[in-house]
Enzyme design. Structure first.
Site, PDB file in Angstrom:
ATOM      1  N   TYR A 197      -1.753  -1.215  10.362  1.00 58.57           N
ATOM      2  CA  TYR A 197      -1.937  -1.406   8.921  1.00 58.57           C
ATOM      3  C   TYR A 197      -0.675  -0.944   8.175  1.00 58.57           C
ATOM      4  CZ  TYR A 197      -3.781  -1.031   4.198  1.00 58.57           C
ATOM      5  OH  TYR A 197      -3.950  -1.171   2.848  1.00 58.57           O
TER       6      TYR A 197
ATOM      7  N   SER B 289       0.859  -1.188   0.000  1.00 55.57           N
ATOM      8  CA  SER B 289       0.000   0.000   0.000  1.00 55.57           C
ATOM      9  C   SER B 289       0.889   1.230   0.000  1.00 55.57           C
ATOM     10  CB  SER B 289      -0.857   0.006   1.274  1.00 55.57           C
ATOM     11  OG  SER B 289      -1.465   1.276   1.452  1.00 55.57           O
TER      12      SER B 289
HETATM   13  N1  LIG Z   1      -8.815   0.248  -1.318  1.00 54.78           N
HETATM   14  C1  LIG Z   1      -7.713   0.906  -0.977  1.00 54.78           C
HETATM   15  O1  LIG Z   1      -7.728   2.137  -0.859  1.00 54.78           O
HETATM   16  C2  LIG Z   1      -6.412   0.181  -0.781  1.00 54.78           C
HETATM   17  C3  LIG Z   1      -5.222   0.916  -0.789  1.00 54.78           C
HETATM   18  C4  LIG Z   1      -4.004   0.250  -0.618  1.00 54.78           C
HETATM   19  C5  LIG Z   1      -3.967  -1.117  -0.455  1.00 54.78           C
HETATM   20  N2  LIG Z   1      -5.152  -1.818  -0.449  1.00 54.78           N
HETATM   21  C6  LIG Z   1      -5.062  -3.264  -0.250  1.00 54.78           C
HETATM   22  O2  LIG Z   1      -5.743  -3.916  -1.292  1.00 54.78           O
HETATM   23  C7  LIG Z   1      -6.216  -5.180  -0.816  1.00 54.78           C
HETATM   24  C8  LIG Z   1      -7.696  -5.312  -1.160  1.00 54.78           C
HETATM   25  O3  LIG Z   1      -8.431  -4.364  -0.393  1.00 54.78           O
HETATM   26  P1  LIG Z   1      -9.769  -3.666  -0.896  1.00 54.78           P
HETATM   27  O4  LIG Z   1      -9.583  -2.217  -0.715  1.00 54.78           O
HETATM   28  O5  LIG Z   1     -10.157  -4.179  -2.231  1.00 54.78           O
HETATM   29  O6  LIG Z   1     -10.799  -4.099   0.263  1.00 54.78           O
HETATM   30  P2  LIG Z   1     -11.875  -5.256   0.371  1.00 54.78           P
HETATM   31  O7  LIG Z   1     -12.962  -5.088  -0.651  1.00 54.78           O
HETATM   32  O8  LIG Z   1     -12.271  -5.263   1.810  1.00 54.78           O
HETATM   33  O9  LIG Z   1     -11.072  -6.574   0.019  1.00 54.78           O
HETATM   34  C9  LIG Z   1     -10.374  -7.309   0.976  1.00 54.78           C
HETATM   35  C10 LIG Z   1     -10.343  -8.746   0.523  1.00 54.78           C
HETATM   36  O10 LIG Z   1      -9.562  -9.465   1.474  1.00 54.78           O
HETATM   37  C11 LIG Z   1     -10.269 -10.611   1.845  1.00 54.78           C
HETATM   38  N3  LIG Z   1      -9.908 -11.005   3.198  1.00 54.78           N
HETATM   39  C12 LIG Z   1      -9.917 -10.295   4.342  1.00 54.78           C
HETATM   40  N4  LIG Z   1      -9.570 -11.054   5.382  1.00 54.78           N
HETATM   41  C13 LIG Z   1      -9.323 -12.310   4.880  1.00 54.78           C
HETATM   42  C14 LIG Z   1      -8.944 -13.544   5.443  1.00 54.78           C
HETATM   43  N5  LIG Z   1      -8.734 -13.689   6.769  1.00 54.78           N
HETATM   44  N6  LIG Z   1      -8.788 -14.602   4.620  1.00 54.78           N
HETATM   45  C15 LIG Z   1      -9.002 -14.492   3.297  1.00 54.78           C
HETATM   46  N7  LIG Z   1      -9.356 -13.345   2.694  1.00 54.78           N
HETATM   47  C16 LIG Z   1      -9.533 -12.273   3.484  1.00 54.78           C
HETATM   48  C17 LIG Z   1     -11.747 -10.243   1.740  1.00 54.78           C
HETATM   49  O11 LIG Z   1     -12.510 -11.416   1.495  1.00 54.78           O
HETATM   50  P3  LIG Z   1     -13.445 -12.146   2.585  1.00 54.78           P
HETATM   51  O12 LIG Z   1     -13.976 -11.086   3.498  1.00 54.78           O
HETATM   52  O13 LIG Z   1     -14.501 -12.800   1.727  1.00 54.78           O
HETATM   53  O14 LIG Z   1     -12.561 -13.122   3.252  1.00 54.78           O
HETATM   54  C18 LIG Z   1     -11.739  -9.365   0.489  1.00 54.78           C
HETATM   55  O15 LIG Z   1     -11.883 -10.162  -0.661  1.00 54.78           O
HETATM   56  C19 LIG Z   1      -5.928  -5.207   0.697  1.00 54.78           C
HETATM   57  O16 LIG Z   1      -4.739  -5.921   0.933  1.00 54.78           O
HETATM   58  C20 LIG Z   1      -5.748  -3.728   1.026  1.00 54.78           C
HETATM   59  O17 LIG Z   1      -4.930  -3.543   2.165  1.00 54.78           O
HETATM   60  C21 LIG Z   1      -6.358  -1.212  -0.610  1.00 54.78           C
END
Ligand SMILES: NC(=O)c1ccc[n+]([C@@H]2O[C@H](COP(=O)([O-])OP(=O)(O)OC[C@H]3O[C@@H](n4cnc5c(N)ncnc54)[C@H](OP(=O)(O)O)[C@@H]3O)[C@@H](O)[C@H]2O)c1
Length: 254
Positions: free
Chosen positions: A149, A136
């Site tokens: 985080y 991130s």
């Molecule tokens: N959106 C942003 O602004 C942003 C910025 C920088 C980095 N990121 C990173 O991008 C990635 C995706 O995030 P997102 O923003 O798209 O949010 P999101 O929609 O909440 O996606 C998170 C994903 O992680 C899965 N997850 C969470 N805990 C888990 C577990 N214990 N086992 C397996 N899967 C798990 C969730 O699936 P289930 O709940 O179905 O398990 C979901 O598919 C993350 O690593 C986040 O830190 C996001």
């Protein structure tokens, strides 16, 4: 990498960035397996024509079962994306934050390591493949509202660098996706007007992934200010700016 003919497992693709990239890989011609805990969402993904497996990356048994299921049905698996993550604010003046810290490290950092460990022997045995880790911008420029985080994502960065060095010569490449803030819903956009549109972000990511060799870091334009803040001498000023958001924490209110 050639995104048109890969067999890709994305752990953490039931929603958000993972789901969007799963759809992009599939639209480009690749075979995609989506992983996550929410079984209802896995069913929806199957209805779209993608494969799906349950996985909880905090549970070693679950990771091993998912690995066995995937390699059984998709022995040509050549790409693993460690997308699973949680992003939770913490008030460090409240001792209760520690359970959030544990959950965050267990999911974002140890979860990444569990998934990589599960699939690396397969990728090394086939002599080629790609591991895409997900850090991130906050791993490079902390957002003080989310201390663990930030630490987990800085950890993913460091781990990705070491993993790449250890896998050198095996044919398995390591690429780190470094997203900036990406708005998953209109509410996210209202909350953070600078957050990128998910579709535009995904288009930029897929364009960067197409490069050969696959870049060590996938850096969309919107993350460059975070990634290079220290080098550019803007780090202190930006951390101070981002610290203003601490006012939202409960302990700061009267
Ligand atoms: N959106 C942003 O602004 C942003 C910025 C920088 C980095 N990121 C990173 O991008 C990635 C995706 O995030 P997102 O923003 O798209 O949010 P999101 O929609 O909440 O996606 C998170 C994903 O992680 C899965 N997850 C969470 N805990 C888990 C577990 N214990 N086992 C397996 N899967 C798990 C969730 O699936 P289930 O709940 O179905 O398990 C979901 O598919 C993350 O690593 C986040 O830190 C996001």
């Amino acid at each position: 990498m050639d995104i048109t003919n890969r067999t890709v497992f994305i752990a953490g693709a039931t929603s958000g960035i993972g789901l969007e990239l799963a759809r992009r890989f599939a639209a480009a011609g690749s075979t995609v397996i989506v992983g996550g805990r929410r079984t209802g969402l896995l069913d929806q993904v199957r209805a779209e024509g993608l494969a799906a497996v349950p996985i909880d990356v905090t549970d070693q048994g679950s990771v091993d079962r998912a690995r066995d299921t995937i390699l059984d049905s998709h022995p040509g698996l050549d790409t693993v994306v460690t997308m699973s993550g949680v992003m939770i604010p913490e008030d460090l003046r409240d001792g209760a934050h520690f359970s959030t810290a544990e959950q965050t490290i267990d999911t974002n950092l140890l979860g990444t390591i569990r998934v990589i460990d599960a699939f690396t022997p397969h990728l090394i045995a086939r002599g080629s493949g790609t591991i895409i880790t997900v850090s991130s911008g906050i791993g490079f420029l902390p957002f003080p509202v989310m201390p663990t985080y930030a630490a987990s994502k800085a950890g993913v960065h460091a781990y990705s660098e070491a993993l790449r060095a250890q896998l050198d010569g095996t044919g398995v490449e390591v690429s780190e996706l470094v997203p900036p803030a990406v708005a998953l819903t209109p509410e996210h956009r209202q909350h953070n007007p600078r957050a990128l549109d998910l579709a535009e972000f995904a288009t930029e990511v897929m364009d960067l992934l197409r490069a050969n060799p696959t870049p060590h870091e996938i850096l969309v334009k919107g993350v460059l200010m975070h990634r290079w803040a220290e080098r550019d001498g803007t780090y202190d000023e930006l951390v101070a700016q981002r610290s203003q958001a601490l006012a939202m924490l409960p302990s700061r209110h009267g």
